[in-house]
Design an enzyme around this catalytic site. Structure first.
Site, PDB file in Angstrom:
ATOM      1  N   LYS A  13      50.322  37.020  42.526  1.00 28.02           N
ATOM      2  CA  LYS A  13      51.703  37.234  42.080  1.00 28.02           C
ATOM      3  C   LYS A  13      52.316  38.474  42.712  1.00 28.02           C
ATOM      4  O   LYS A  13      53.422  38.453  43.208  1.00 28.02           O
ATOM      5  CB  LYS A  13      51.774  37.458  40.565  1.00 28.02           C
ATOM      6  CG  LYS A  13      51.589  36.286  39.697  1.00 28.02           C
ATOM      7  CD  LYS A  13      51.992  36.582  38.245  1.00 28.02           C
ATOM      8  CE  LYS A  13      51.439  37.872  37.662  1.00 28.02           C
ATOM      9  NZ  LYS A  13      50.012  37.915  37.471  1.00 28.02           N
ATOM     10  N   ARG A  88      54.927  36.095  29.698  1.00 23.12           N
ATOM     11  CA  ARG A  88      53.542  35.670  29.522  1.00 23.12           C
ATOM     12  C   ARG A  88      53.383  34.890  28.220  1.00 23.12           C
ATOM     13  O   ARG A  88      52.326  34.333  27.974  1.00 23.12           O
ATOM     14  CB  ARG A  88      52.636  36.902  29.497  1.00 23.12           C
ATOM     15  CG  ARG A  88      52.267  37.411  30.919  1.00 23.12           C
ATOM     16  CD  ARG A  88      50.925  37.887  30.873  1.00 23.12           C
ATOM     17  NE  ARG A  88      50.144  38.613  31.783  1.00 23.12           N
ATOM     18  CZ  ARG A  88      50.397  39.473  32.719  1.00 23.12           C
ATOM     19  NH1 ARG A  88      51.601  39.776  33.036  1.00 23.12           N
ATOM     20  NH2 ARG A  88      49.439  40.056  33.377  1.00 23.12           N
ATOM     21  N   ARG A 122      38.501  43.914  44.098  1.00 23.05           N
ATOM     22  CA  ARG A 122      39.770  44.587  44.422  1.00 23.05           C
ATOM     23  C   ARG A 122      39.649  46.107  44.221  1.00 23.05           C
ATOM     24  O   ARG A 122      39.029  46.565  43.264  1.00 23.05           O
ATOM     25  CB  ARG A 122      40.864  44.028  43.506  1.00 23.05           C
ATOM     26  CG  ARG A 122      42.215  44.653  43.723  1.00 23.05           C
ATOM     27  CD  ARG A 122      43.300  43.808  43.128  1.00 23.05           C
ATOM     28  NE  ARG A 122      43.350  43.819  41.682  1.00 23.05           N
ATOM     29  CZ  ARG A 122      44.343  43.264  40.984  1.00 23.05           C
ATOM     30  NH1 ARG A 122      45.324  42.646  41.596  1.00 23.05           N
ATOM     31  NH2 ARG A 122      44.326  43.316  39.662  1.00 23.05           N
ATOM     32  N   ARG A 155      40.588  49.141  39.277  1.00 20.70           N
ATOM     33  CA  ARG A 155      41.421  49.145  38.082  1.00 20.70           C
ATOM     34  C   ARG A 155      40.532  48.911  36.872  1.00 20.70           C
ATOM     35  O   ARG A 155      39.637  48.071  36.923  1.00 20.70           O
ATOM     36  CB  ARG A 155      42.463  48.019  38.174  1.00 20.70           C
ATOM     37  CG  ARG A 155      43.842  48.505  38.524  1.00 20.70           C
ATOM     38  CD  ARG A 155      44.783  47.363  38.810  1.00 20.70           C
ATOM     39  NE  ARG A 155      44.917  46.428  37.701  1.00 20.70           N
ATOM     40  CZ  ARG A 155      45.814  45.429  37.676  1.00 20.70           C
ATOM     41  NH1 ARG A 155      46.615  45.249  38.700  1.00 20.70           N
ATOM     42  NH2 ARG A 155      45.893  44.620  36.660  1.00 20.70           N
ATOM     43  N   ARG A 166      40.848  38.132  30.465  1.00 17.23           N
ATOM     44  CA  ARG A 166      42.239  37.982  30.914  1.00 17.23           C
ATOM     45  C   ARG A 166      42.520  36.546  31.348  1.00 17.23           C
ATOM     46  O   ARG A 166      43.594  36.012  31.090  1.00 17.23           O
ATOM     47  CB  ARG A 166      42.527  38.946  32.077  1.00 17.23           C
ATOM     48  CG  ARG A 166      42.610  40.404  31.625  1.00 17.23           C
ATOM     49  CD  ARG A 166      42.488  41.372  32.785  1.00 17.23           C
ATOM     50  NE  ARG A 166      43.620  41.350  33.685  1.00 17.23           N
ATOM     51  CZ  ARG A 166      43.589  41.833  34.930  1.00 17.23           C
ATOM     52  NH1 ARG A 166      42.476  42.353  35.409  1.00 17.23           N
ATOM     53  NH2 ARG A 166      44.651  41.796  35.680  1.00 17.23           N
TER      54      ARG A 166
END
Ligand code: AMP
Length: 211
Positions: A13, A88, A122, A155, A166
């Site tokens: 996204k 969301r 990531r 993160r 998630r």
């Protein structure tokens, strides 16, 4: 053009929002980024949302909506905007429909296994926020940002347990959202597992925009 981007965590996204923002000359607005900035600045909102984000939970609707309304009131949204990571929940979708109805909703479709690999590898620059991946970027292995020289970090919500949480939350919430926009004839489902620029071009074509 007013565009909403839907997609699970790690679906691309953020990358697509950036590419589409350049292609369409409209700002991309990420609620996740706004919240992370609030956390880093130590604001009252930052303190509240930080607890939800670090636990892999959604921030309550009323806080999210207030944040989005404030951002959409800024002058740079006059010709449209791209919303990344919002809405969301159905409550958020219904609220934004009333506040300022969007033109299209693009849903990036990526299998869970691909997302788990993408997110746990990531790395994000602690200075400028640029993202890297340990499988594809030398800088991620070295741990230093090639743009600003600051340290690369993982993160807090990119650890495997939180990623799975998630994804679970995302799947529960995404179906009603997609149904909501499909009924309105605004939903465009795009395969998000390929190369970023190819996906951008697919989206632009789907929206009838010039490439
Ligand atoms: P993101 O960068 O979009 O993955 O967002 C990071 C985190 O911020 C999410 O896991 C949520 O905890 C929170 N968040 C961002 N956008 C929303 C939203 N629209 N509604 C609720 N929580 C959100």
């Amino acid at each position: 053009m007013k565009l909403i981007l839907l997609g699970g965590p790690g679906s691309g996204k953020g990358t697509q929002a950036e590419l589409l923002s350049k292609a369409l000359s409209i700002p991309s607005i990420s609620t996740g980024d706004i919240f992370r900035k609030a956390i880093d600045s130590g604001t009252e909102v930052g303190k509240v949302v930080g607890e939800y984000i670090n636990a892999g939970k959604l921030v309550p609707d009323e806080i999210v909506l207030e944040t989005v309304y404030q951002r959409l009131a800024c002058e740079d949204t006059a010709n449209g905007y791209i919303l990344d990571g919002f809405p969301r929940t159905t409550i958020q979708a219904e609220a934004i429909d009333t506040f300022d109805e969007c033109d299209y909703v693009v849903s990036l479709e990526v299998p869970d296994e691909v997302i788990e690999k993408r997110l746990t590898g990531r790395r994000v620059c602690s200075g400028c926020g640029k993202t890297y991946h340990i499988l594809y970027d030398e800088a991620a292995v070295v741990g230093i940002c090639e743009v600003c020289g600051k340290e690369l970090v993982t993160r807090k919500d990119d650890n495997p347990t939180t990623v799975r949480q998630r994804l679970e939350i995302y799947h529960k919430q995404a179906q009603p959202l997609k149904d909501h926009y499909r009924k309105k004839g605004k939903l465009r489902e795009i395969d998000g597992s390929g190369d970023a620029k190819t996906i951008r071009d697919l989206i632009l074509k789907e929206l009838g925009a010039e490439i």
